[in-house]
Design a protein around this motif. Structure first.
Motif, PDB file in Angstrom:
ATOM      1  N   TRP A 196      -7.011  -2.511  -4.391  1.00  0.00           N
ATOM      2  CA  TRP A 196      -7.085  -1.755  -5.644  1.00  0.00           C
ATOM      3  C   TRP A 196      -6.080  -2.315  -6.644  1.00  0.00           C
ATOM      4  N   TRP A 198      -3.590  -1.741  -9.894  1.00  0.00           N
ATOM      5  CA  TRP A 198      -2.719  -0.595 -10.189  1.00  0.00           C
ATOM      6  C   TRP A 198      -3.331   0.347 -11.213  1.00  0.00           C
ATOM      7  N   ARG A 201      -5.852   2.701  -9.654  1.00  0.00           N
ATOM      8  CA  ARG A 201      -5.226   3.813  -8.921  1.00  0.00           C
ATOM      9  C   ARG A 201      -4.767   4.909  -9.883  1.00  0.00           C
ATOM     10  N   GLY A 205      -6.447   8.441 -10.004  1.00  0.00           N
ATOM     11  CA  GLY A 205      -5.514   9.516  -9.631  1.00  0.00           C
ATOM     12  C   GLY A 205      -5.514  10.642 -10.649  1.00  0.00           C
TER      13      GLY A 205
END
Length: 268
Positions: A196, A198, A201, A205
């Motif tokens: 993944w 950054w 994510r 998230g």
């Protein structure tokens, strides 16, 4: 109202009408030509007796010809007891008369003698199961906001790879990222064997946190709706009553009848 005692004990005419707590009766009166006179039972007549005793006067009841409390007509005249008072055919009424702005412009009220309240009684809706009840916990605006928020998240997933030159040699992931956003919304898991980035994510998230809060709110409200069935409350204002196609039972020629007849708006 200031009460003054009269030394010559005058006789006045008083008007009244019947209520469940106030009934018209005929009582024996040797001084009357018919041997009887009209009287009333109830708290209003008790007040009238106290006033008569304190002011040193006598009184006789006179009922209006239409046996009504009185309301304002379109030509400016009044009916019932209000008509008798305004035309000065009687001196007063012990009531109980509802205070209203239209009445206060043509008559004078004493201090409060009776207090009470009125309400509108209507049949409540029956408990029912709404087949579209799963949509009720969230308003249409919230649902629209959820799907609107999904658009920028997907846009970020589509645009960022093309703006980051270090990822130019990487295989395209846009389709996978779009499906991941939809799977989060549908409470499904995300499985992948690739590494993944950054920003992926961070974006996923934040999207997961939004969906978590939304889901918990939805589930708790849905459980409440399933535990307590929905019951319609059709009337929230006077306007709702006026607009509804129903029959209203109300005493004619009263202040309430006047309000219903002339009202063009409602209050909660």
């Amino acid at each position: 109202m200031y009460l003054e005692q009269y030394p010559n004990r005058p006789h006045i005419l008083v008007t009244a009408e019947e209520l469940p707590i106030q009934q018209a009766i005929m009582v024996n009166d040797p001084t009357s030509e018919e041997g009887k006179r009209l009287s009333f039972t109830g708290p209003a007549d008790n007040v009238m007796q106290i006033v008569a005793r304190y002011m040193n006067l006598t009184y006789t009841y006179r009922r209006p010809a239409d046996n009504s409390w009185g309301t304002l007509l379109s030509d400016g005249s009044w009916t019932g007891m209000m008509g008798l008072i305004i035309q000065e055919e009687v001196e007063m009424t012990p009531g109980p008369v509802l205070m209203g702005h239209v009445r206060s412009k043509v008559t004078d009220y004493s201090s409060y003698v009776f207090t009470g309240g009125f309400g509108i009684l209507a049949a409540r809706g029956r408990p029912k199961v709404n087949p579209w009840g799963f949509l009720l916990p969230l308003s249409p605006l919230v649902w629209a906001g959820v799907f609107t928020a999904l658009v920028p998240v997907i846009t970020v997933m589509l645009v960022l790879p093309s703006l980051l030159p270090q990822h130019a040699n990487q295989p395209p992931r846009q389709e996978t990222n779009i499906f991941n956003c939809v799977r989060v919304l549908l409470q499904e898991d995300i499985r992948t064997t690739r590494e993944w980035w950054w920003w992926e994510r961070v974006a996923l998230g934040v999207w997961m946190m939004m969906i978590l809060v939304l889901t918990q709110s939805y589930v708790s409200n849905l459980m409440s709706l399933l535990a307590v069935r929905h019951i319609d409350n059709p009337y929230q204002s006077l306007r709702d009553v006026l607009d509804d196609d129903i029959k209203i039972v109300i005493v004619e020629n009263t202040i309430l009848h006047h309000y219903f007849r002339v009202s063009n708006g409602g209050h909660n």
